[in-house]
Design an enzyme around this catalytic site. Structure first.
Site, short mmCIF file in Angstrom:
data_model
loop_
_atom_site.label_atom_id
_atom_site.label_comp_id
_atom_site.label_asym_id
_atom_site.label_seq_id
_atom_site.Cartn_x
_atom_site.Cartn_y
_atom_site.Cartn_z
CE LYS A 1 27.13 33.46 38.60
NZ LYS A 1 26.36 33.23 39.83
NE ARG B 1 28.53 27.78 38.91
CZ ARG B 1 27.73 28.60 38.22
NH1 ARG B 1 28.06 29.01 37.03
NH2 ARG B 1 26.59 28.99 38.75
NE ARG C 1 16.93 32.68 37.90
CZ ARG C 1 18.24 32.65 37.81
NH1 ARG C 1 18.87 33.56 37.09
NH2 ARG C 1 18.95 31.74 38.44
NE ARG D 1 17.99 28.56 35.92
CZ ARG D 1 19.11 29.23 36.13
NH1 ARG D 1 19.33 30.37 35.50
NH2 ARG D 1 20.02 28.77 36.97
NE ARG E 1 21.40 27.06 41.55
CZ ARG E 1 20.51 27.92 41.06
NH1 ARG E 1 19.22 27.77 41.31
NH2 ARG E 1 20.90 28.92 40.33
#
Ligand code: B4P
Length: 192
Positions: A14, A89, A128, A134, A146
């Protein structure tokens, strides 16, 4: 006016594809993930509240994110269009967005739903996590949570937008330019 919802599970691309869409269609980018991470970096009370949910891979409460979207929309009165990245969401968020846009007379043009295989999502997010710092990208169990939260609370929005004739499934497997081209072909056919 072009209002796009960029949709998909965590790691679907996204944020990555939003950059291309903003440049191509001159849209204002509205990423709730980015807005929440800015609040965390600023050490605000909203950020502190959000961090507890995000670090576990849970969704931040609807009232918090809907309030952020309302404020951001009000800050861009003459905008030519928005790209909603990672929002809505939940069905409650989608209903709130429809109400907010109705007030401005500019409905959602289409929901672009990136479709990516489960293992590829995990691989991208772990990749990532090696560079982003993160916390929610660095632990497989948080990543799996998630994805599970997405399947339970967010995937029902495919039906929500489908009922309005606004759901467009896009193959999100392949290279970033290939996927950008698929998105462009769909966006160019949307009413505005
Ligand atoms: P987000 O910031 O929205 O993050 P995300 O779902 O991980 O997707 P993102 O857009 O960042 O990643 P992308 O797929 O582009 O949300 C983070 C958290 O914030 C949520 O878990 C939640 O707690 C909270 N939150 C945010 N919005 C909320 C809301 N509305 N309500 C409640 N809570 C909310 O990219 C992932 C990786 O894949 C990157 O490294 C990228 O380089 C790579 N990649 C992308 N495309 C690729 C491709 N084609 N091939 C290979 N790699 C690719």
């Amino acid at each position: 006016m072009l209002n796009l919802v960029l949709f998909g599970p965590p790691g679907a691309g996204k944020g990555t594809q939003a950059e291309f869409l903003i440049d191509s269609y001159r849209l204002i980018h509205l990423s709730t993930g980015d807005l929440l991470r800015s609040e965390i970096a600023a050490g605000s009370s909203l950020g502190l509240e959000a961090k507890a949910f995000m670090d576990k891979g849970e969704l931040v409460p609807d009232a918090v994110v809907i309030g952020m979207i309302r404020t951001t929309l009000a800050a861009h009165p003459g905008a030519g269009g928005f790209i909603f990245d990672g929002f809505p969401r939940t069905v409650e968020q989608a209903e709130a967005l429809d109400r907010l846009l109705e007030e401005n007379g500019t409905p959602i043009s289409g929901m672009l739903s990136l479709e990516v295989e489960h293992q590829e999502l995990v691989n991208r997010l772990m990749g990532r996590g090696l560079v982003s710092g993160r916390p929610d990208d660095q632990d497989v169990s948080v990543i799996e949570n998630r994805i599970e939260v997405y399947n339970r609370k967010t995937a029902p929005l495919i039906g929500y937008y489908g009922a309005q004739g606004k759901h467009f499934g896009i193959n999100g497997m392949g290279s970033i330019p290939e996927i950008a081209l698929r998105l462009k072909e769909t966006v160019d056919r949307l009413p505005r």
